[in-house]
Write a protein that holds these residues in place. Structure first.
Motif, PDB file in Angstrom:
ATOM      1  N   LYS A   1       1.083  -1.272  -0.096  1.00  0.00           N
ATOM      2  CA  LYS A   1       0.074   0.070  -0.003  1.00  0.00           C
ATOM      3  C   LYS A   1       0.947   1.295   0.012  1.00  0.00           C
ATOM      4  O   LYS A   1       0.503   2.369  -0.704  1.00  0.00           O
ATOM      5  N   PHE A   2       2.031   1.457   0.663  1.00  0.00           N
ATOM      6  CA  PHE A   2       2.779   2.461   0.526  1.00  0.00           C
ATOM      7  C   PHE A   2       4.130   2.378   0.512  1.00  0.00           C
ATOM      8  O   PHE A   2       4.802   3.560   0.158  1.00  0.00           O
ATOM      9  N   ILE A   3       4.894   1.586   0.737  1.00  0.00           N
ATOM     10  CA  ILE A   3       6.209   1.303   0.486  1.00  0.00           C
ATOM     11  C   ILE A   3       6.700   1.422  -1.083  1.00  0.00           C
ATOM     12  O   ILE A   3       6.199   0.488  -1.536  1.00  0.00           O
ATOM     13  N   GLY A   4       7.182   2.338  -1.554  1.00  0.00           N
ATOM     14  CA  GLY A   4       7.538   2.285  -2.947  1.00  0.00           C
ATOM     15  C   GLY A   4       6.324   2.985  -3.908  1.00  0.00           C
ATOM     16  O   GLY A   4       6.386   2.943  -4.883  1.00  0.00           O
ATOM     17  N   ARG A   5       5.307   3.451  -3.070  1.00  0.00           N
ATOM     18  CA  ARG A   5       4.221   4.019  -3.983  1.00  0.00           C
ATOM     19  C   ARG A   5       3.898   5.506  -3.409  1.00  0.00           C
ATOM     20  O   ARG A   5       4.014   5.923  -2.237  1.00  0.00           O
ATOM     21  N   ALA A   6       3.962   6.402  -4.445  1.00  0.00           N
ATOM     22  CA  ALA A   6       3.976   7.811  -4.106  1.00  0.00           C
ATOM     23  C   ALA A   6       2.750   8.251  -3.675  1.00  0.00           C
ATOM     24  O   ALA A   6       1.736   7.713  -4.112  1.00  0.00           O
ATOM     25  N   GLY A   7       2.597   9.560  -2.900  1.00  0.00           N
ATOM     26  CA  GLY A   7       1.349   9.906  -2.505  1.00  0.00           C
ATOM     27  C   GLY A   7       0.772   9.622  -1.262  1.00  0.00           C
ATOM     28  O   GLY A   7      -0.199   9.908  -0.901  1.00  0.00           O
ATOM     29  N   ARG A   8       1.246   8.854  -0.530  1.00  0.00           N
ATOM     30  CA  ARG A   8       0.653   8.214   0.673  1.00  0.00           C
ATOM     31  C   ARG A   8       1.123   9.184   1.750  1.00  0.00           C
ATOM     32  O   ARG A   8       2.274   9.277   1.758  1.00  0.00           O
ATOM     33  N   LEU A   9       0.155   9.400   2.998  1.00  0.00           N
ATOM     34  CA  LEU A   9       0.669  10.182   3.811  1.00  0.00           C
ATOM     35  C   LEU A   9       1.098   9.492   4.880  1.00  0.00           C
ATOM     36  O   LEU A   9       0.572   8.626   5.260  1.00  0.00           O
ATOM     37  N   VAL A  10       2.516   9.502   5.731  1.00  0.00           N
ATOM     38  CA  VAL A  10       3.009   8.875   6.704  1.00  0.00           C
ATOM     39  C   VAL A  10       3.488   9.687   7.731  1.00  0.00           C
ATOM     40  O   VAL A  10       4.153  10.697   7.585  1.00  0.00           O
ATOM     41  N   SER A  11       2.921   9.714   9.006  1.00  0.00           N
ATOM     42  CA  SER A  11       3.232  10.368  10.133  1.00  0.00           C
ATOM     43  C   SER A  11       3.901   9.342  11.247  1.00  0.00           C
ATOM     44  O   SER A  11       3.539   8.325  11.129  1.00  0.00           O
ATOM     45  N   VAL A  12       5.057   9.847  11.863  1.00  0.00           N
ATOM     46  CA  VAL A  12       5.817   9.056  12.784  1.00  0.00           C
ATOM     47  C   VAL A  12       5.918   9.806  14.080  1.00  0.00           C
ATOM     48  O   VAL A  12       6.047  11.052  14.146  1.00  0.00           O
ATOM     49  N   THR A  13       6.020   9.066  15.354  1.00  0.00           N
ATOM     50  CA  THR A  13       6.573   9.737  16.605  1.00  0.00           C
ATOM     51  C   THR A  13       7.626   8.696  16.929  1.00  0.00           C
ATOM     52  O   THR A  13       7.905   7.714  16.608  1.00  0.00           O
ATOM     53  N   GLY A  14       8.851   9.565  17.511  1.00  0.00           N
ATOM     54  CA  GLY A  14      10.021   8.721  17.681  1.00  0.00           C
ATOM     55  C   GLY A  14      10.416   9.274  19.171  1.00  0.00           C
ATOM     56  O   GLY A  14      10.073  10.312  19.465  1.00  0.00           O
ATOM     57  N   ASP A  15      11.351   8.515  19.840  1.00  0.00           N
ATOM     58  CA  ASP A  15      11.933   8.997  21.083  1.00  0.00           C
ATOM     59  C   ASP A  15      13.261   9.708  20.974  1.00  0.00           C
ATOM     60  O   ASP A  15      13.768   9.939  19.628  1.00  0.00           O
ATOM     61  N   THR A  16      13.919  10.207  21.840  1.00  0.00           N
ATOM     62  CA  THR A  16      15.059  10.880  21.724  1.00  0.00           C
ATOM     63  C   THR A  16      16.318  10.068  21.251  1.00  0.00           C
ATOM     64  O   THR A  16      17.257  10.781  20.923  1.00  0.00           O
ATOM     65  N   GLU A  17      16.127   8.620  21.039  1.00  0.00           N
ATOM     66  CA  GLU A  17      17.278   8.105  20.499  1.00  0.00           C
ATOM     67  C   GLU A  17      16.776   7.726  18.931  1.00  0.00           C
ATOM     68  O   GLU A  17      17.412   6.966  18.423  1.00  0.00           O
ATOM     69  N   HIS A  18      15.862   8.528  18.448  1.00  0.00           N
ATOM     70  CA  HIS A  18      15.344   8.383  17.040  1.00  0.00           C
ATOM     71  C   HIS A  18      15.025   6.891  16.812  1.00  0.00           C
ATOM     72  O   HIS A  18      15.047   6.503  15.523  1.00  0.00           O
ATOM     73  N   LYS A  19      14.176   6.200  17.799  1.00  0.00           N
ATOM     74  CA  LYS A  19      13.592   5.065  17.647  1.00  0.00           C
ATOM     75  C   LYS A  19      12.156   5.169  17.431  1.00  0.00           C
ATOM     76  O   LYS A  19      11.486   5.948  17.930  1.00  0.00           O
ATOM     77  N   LEU A  20      11.598   4.458  16.543  1.00  0.00           N
ATOM     78  CA  LEU A  20      10.305   4.522  16.183  1.00  0.00           C
ATOM     79  C   LEU A  20       9.222   4.206  17.566  1.00  0.00           C
ATOM     80  O   LEU A  20       9.419   3.074  18.063  1.00  0.00           O
ATOM     81  N   THR A  21       8.172   4.838  17.602  1.00  0.00           N
ATOM     82  CA  THR A  21       7.311   4.379  18.579  1.00  0.00           C
ATOM     83  C   THR A  21       5.961   4.237  18.127  1.00  0.00           C
ATOM     84  O   THR A  21       5.217   3.475  18.625  1.00  0.00           O
ATOM     85  N   ARG A  22       5.680   5.025  17.226  1.00  0.00           N
ATOM     86  CA  ARG A  22       4.336   4.723  16.252  1.00  0.00           C
ATOM     87  C   ARG A  22       4.308   5.375  14.746  1.00  0.00           C
ATOM     88  O   ARG A  22       5.212   6.393  14.654  1.00  0.00           O
ATOM     89  N   LEU A  23       3.816   4.698  13.812  1.00  0.00           N
ATOM     90  CA  LEU A  23       3.796   5.013  12.645  1.00  0.00           C
ATOM     91  C   LEU A  23       2.490   4.967  12.085  1.00  0.00           C
ATOM     92  O   LEU A  23       1.757   4.085  12.324  1.00  0.00           O
ATOM     93  N   THR A  24       1.717   6.097  11.438  1.00  0.00           N
ATOM     94  CA  THR A  24       0.528   6.046  10.938  1.00  0.00           C
ATOM     95  C   THR A  24       0.435   6.406   9.384  1.00  0.00           C
ATOM     96  O   THR A  24       1.104   7.362   9.145  1.00  0.00           O
ATOM     97  N   ALA A  25      -0.064   5.399   8.611  1.00  0.00           N
ATOM     98  CA  ALA A  25      -0.166   5.757   7.212  1.00  0.00           C
ATOM     99  C   ALA A  25      -1.605   6.150   6.760  1.00  0.00           C
ATOM    100  O   ALA A  25      -2.184   5.114   7.059  1.00  0.00           O
ATOM    101  N   ARG A  26      -1.839   6.871   5.905  1.00  0.00           N
ATOM    102  CA  ARG A  26      -3.239   7.157   5.234  1.00  0.00           C
ATOM    103  C   ARG A  26      -3.375   7.084   3.971  1.00  0.00           C
ATOM    104  O   ARG A  26      -2.285   7.776   3.274  1.00  0.00           O
ATOM    105  N   TRP A  27      -4.203   6.644   3.278  1.00  0.00           N
ATOM    106  CA  TRP A  27      -4.394   6.832   1.784  1.00  0.00           C
ATOM    107  C   TRP A  27      -5.953   6.863   1.347  1.00  0.00           C
ATOM    108  O   TRP A  27      -6.680   6.351   2.319  1.00  0.00           O
ATOM    109  N   ALA A  28      -6.254   7.489   0.432  1.00  0.00           N
ATOM    110  CA  ALA A  28      -7.687   7.634   0.184  1.00  0.00           C
ATOM    111  C   ALA A  28      -8.002   6.344  -0.640  1.00  0.00           C
ATOM    112  O   ALA A  28      -7.307   5.593  -1.521  1.00  0.00           O
ATOM    113  N   ASN A  29      -9.199   5.753  -0.380  1.00  0.00           N
ATOM    114  CA  ASN A  29      -9.664   4.533  -1.085  1.00  0.00           C
ATOM    115  C   ASN A  29     -10.628   5.010  -2.370  1.00  0.00           C
ATOM    116  O   ASN A  29     -10.668   6.101  -2.796  1.00  0.00           O
ATOM    117  N   ASP A  30     -10.540   3.791  -3.388  1.00  0.00           N
ATOM    118  CA  ASP A  30     -10.986   4.110  -4.639  1.00  0.00           C
ATOM    119  C   ASP A  30     -12.522   4.713  -4.586  1.00  0.00           C
ATOM    120  O   ASP A  30     -12.863   5.183  -5.530  1.00  0.00           O
TER     121      ASP A  30
END
Length: 457
Positions: free
Chosen positions: A128-157
């Motif tokens: 759905k989104f790795i290697g596909r253009a136009g998907r909105l991705v938001s992340v939160t990370g800690d002070t060590e730059h490690k991922l805590t949460r990732l949210t990807a959003r895309w419109a349906n057909d």
């Protein structure tokens, strides 16, 4: 006068001395600004507790016995900044076709091989989104730059909903879940002034490519955007913005638009008759702007040459260039400008990979130099259907589409043929409804036209 008692409790002594001191401060407020500031600092230190001595304030106070009291005072404990969870870093971006799991996280400011490995292995990100253009991705990370949460959003057909995919770090590893929600549709307005081309003006006005593409299609039957534009021409547009969780996912349909070309005003209003399966664009008189042929075989194009003589880059000679060349990256979809039957689908000399479509009344369109052909000979195609992809096969020095329009074997200007095709009107039953709709839309267009104007040099 009776003498004061020989002893006072330290609190009474402090209160009396402090009162006298405040009186003295008030009397000298206007003339001793710096001393007042120093006195305030002293007062604060006195009230804070600890070891202190009361100074002589006047003659009466100097006769009072002095008594020093030393007392332990517990300091107030301030909350530590590190008592709370580590600060969370937030960032969002739009995916690119060249993205990998590692490059996407890196661009979002994270360095987390474990999270990248999870994204590579998980089915939804891969599809759905790795290697596909136009998907909105938001992340939160800690002070060590490690991922805590990732949210990807895309419109349906369906155009009405979007998918939200969430990946979270837990003590036991990463978890994921997926959900669907409705898109929020809002209205946006913009305008621009032509200095060189339509595409330069829409870029400068920060109008999305999808909206610029629609503008070109809507008015292509009335305006030759390659040869008829004039410096100072202007346009205004009202369009839909499709949002998810407060973020813009993509733009929707153009609702209304106005283009002033060489002093003549053209207007377009989206309208759908009651009970109709599809809507369309109409001018202020209720006449459809849709023609039998699209003016451009590319959804968004920047012409490199028009219907004119040119120096052929391979034959090295002047010859009639009986068509229009559209500059576009390799892989750009090429669409049929009208309904018809595929007559040729294969390789043909200097055209390279070419598709030819037969239309009504002896009319044929040609699409050359394709990198890929998506149709077969004898296949029926609809207006706007993808025939293939832009390439540089045959006699082409770079990726572009060569497009021709023929009538009974004679080459015609494709833009002229598009303008001359027959249009239809709003039905008599829907005319009053259309007039009310257009009257409201004109108000929005007026607001869009008078907002801050953008221009392109």
């Amino acid at each position: 006068m009776e003498s004061p008692p020989s002893t006072y409790c330290w609190r009474n002594t402090l209160q009396t001395s402090f009162s006298l001191w405040v009186t003295r401060l008030q009397n000298s407020l206007h003339t001793q600004h710096r001393r007042v500031l120093a006195g305030v600092a002293i007062a604060l230190s006195v009230l804070g507790g600890g070891a202190f001595a009361v100074a002589n304030l006047d003659d009466g106070a100097s006769k009072l016995p002095l008594r020093q009291v030393v007392e332990s005072v517990n300091t107030l404990s301030l909350p530590s900044l590190w008592a709370d969870p580590l600060l969370q870093l937030f960032r969002s971006d739009v995916t690119r076709s060249s993205d990998s799991a590692d490059s996407l996280l890196s661009r979002l400011g994270l360095s987390d091989p474990e999270a990248a490995a999870y994204l590579r292995d998980a089915r939804t990100p891969r599809q759905k989104f790795i290697g596909r253009a136009g998907r909105l991705v938001s992340v939160t990370g800690d002070t060590e730059h490690k991922l805590t949460r990732l949210t990807a959003r895309w419109a349906n057909d369906d155009g009405e909903s979007f998918t939200r995919w969430v990946m979270e770090r837990t003590p036991n590893g990463f978890t994921e879940h997926e959900e669907t929600a409705r898109l929020n549709v809002s209205t946006r307005m913009s305008n621009g002034t032509i200095q060189s081309s339509l595409f330069a003006a829409t870029d400068d006005a920060n109008i999305p490519d999808n909206v610029a593409s629609q503008l070109a299609d809507i008015f292509a039957g009335d305006i030759d955007f390659h040869r008829a534009l004039r410096k100072g021409d202007r346009f205004a547009v009202v369009y839909e913005s499709l949002e998810a969780d407060g973020e813009v996912l993509r733009t929707g349909r153009v609702i209304s638009a106005e283009f002033v070309n060489n002093g003549k005003t053209h207007q377009a209003f989206w309208f759908k008759e009651a009970g109709a399966k599809e809507g369309g664009y109409y001018n202020a008189d209720g006449i459809s702007l849709r023609r039998a042929y699209l003016a451009s075989p590319l959804a968004f194009s920047r012409m490199t040459s028009g219907f004119k003589m040119r120096f052929h880059p391979i034959l090295q000679t002047w010859r009639a260039h009986l068509g229009v060349d559209y500059a576009a990256p390799t892989g750009t979809p090429v669409r049929s400008v009208g309904q018809g039957i595929v007559d040729v689908a294969g390789s043909q000399g200097g055209f390279g990979n070419v598709v030819m479509v037969k239309h009504a009344s002896g009319q044929t369109t040609v699409y050359a130099h394709l990198s890929r052909i998506n149709v077969k000979r004898g296949q029926s195609v609809m207006q706007g259907q993808t025939l293939g992809l832009v390439g540089s096969t045959g006699w082409a020095t770079g990726p572009h589409l060569h497009f021709e329009f023929r009538v009974n074997g004679q080459h015609k200007d494709p833009l002229t043929m598009a303008r001359q095709s027959v249009a239809v009107e709003v039905s008599a039953a829907a005319r009053e409804q259309f007039k009310r709709h257009a009257a409201i839309a004109k108000i929005d267009l007026a607001a869009a036209a008078t907002s801050q104007v953008s221009s392109a040099e």
